[in-house]
Every structure is written in C-alpha cells, then in structure tokens.
Design an enzyme around this catalytic site. Structure first.
Site: not given
Ligand code: AMP
Length: 114
Positions: A93, A46, A87, A7, A30, A4, A102, A98, A100
C-alpha cells in the site's frame, strides 16, 4: 531527491504541519488523516522504501522508531496506545516513494493488524 514530495516537505519547499525536526528526521501531520492523530515520520535522506535501506542504515531506522516513540508520548498517545506502520511496495500500500512511518492514534484501531 528532486522529484520526491517528502524530500520537498523535509526541506521546507512544500509546506506541512510540522511536528518535529532535527538534523536527521522530519515529522508532520498526514494530509488525509486515518485517525485523530496521524503523523508521518521520515528521514531527511531519501530512501525509496524500507527495501532500499541496508545495514549502514540500521542506526537511522532505530532513530526513526525512537522518534515515533517520543512523538507518541508528546501527543499523549502512550497511555491508550497507538500503531506504527510502514507500507512497503505496491502490495504493502505504499504510495509515496520515500520511506516513512505512520504514527496513528487517538481512537481504537481495528483493521488487518487489529
Ligand atoms: P503511503 O500509502 O504509506 O505511501 O502513505 C503516504 C501518506 O502520505 C498518505 O497517508 C498521504 O495522505 C500522505 N501524504 C501525501 N502527500 C502529503 C502531503 N503533502 N502532506 C502530508 N501528507 C501527505
């Protein structure tokens, strides 16, 4: 969880722009911001998504929301306002599996919830 990406970010294995960390929560910017301020707030433990959290995780859910509130104030988003989004699943989306939050702010937000 071994494979992950979030993680790995929370444990420092993958670098990130850290905004906040305590024993339960990690927050970072992000990598593809959708707004001037775009921060992801994650639990260190996780959970693939919100569906994977159950009654025993209620306190953790509240902690994540509380930290989003605190970080929004630290980032000076509270005056003009901001959005918190979770999401969940393919139609929601969700890309990273994992859970999260936003935290989006720094401009007026439109979109499906606007
Ligand atoms: P979601 O579509 O809700 O799963 O959002 C995942 C978010 O993680 C997206 O906005 C990506 O831009 C962000 N993301 C993916 N990899 C990384 C990373 N290594 N560092 C920071 N943000 C990330």
């Amino acid at each position: 969880m071994e494979d992950c990406i979030f993680c790995k970010i929370a444990s420092g294995l993958i670098p990130s722009q850290k905004v906040f960390e305590d024993e339960n929560v990690f927050a970072f910017r992000d990598i593809q911001p959708m707004a001037p301020t775009h921060i992801l707030i994650i639990p260190k433990v996780h959970h693939a998504n919100l569906t994977a959290m159950d009654k025993a995780d209620q306190t953790l859910g509240g902690t994540l929301l509380h930290m989003a509130n605190i970080i929004a104030q630290q980032e000076n988003l509270d005056n003009d306002g901001y959005r918190i989004a979770i999401n969940c699943g393919p139609w929601g989306g969700q890309v990273v599996q994992h859970v999260h939050l936003h935290l989006l702010g720094g401009r007026e937000l439109a979109g499906e919830l606007g």
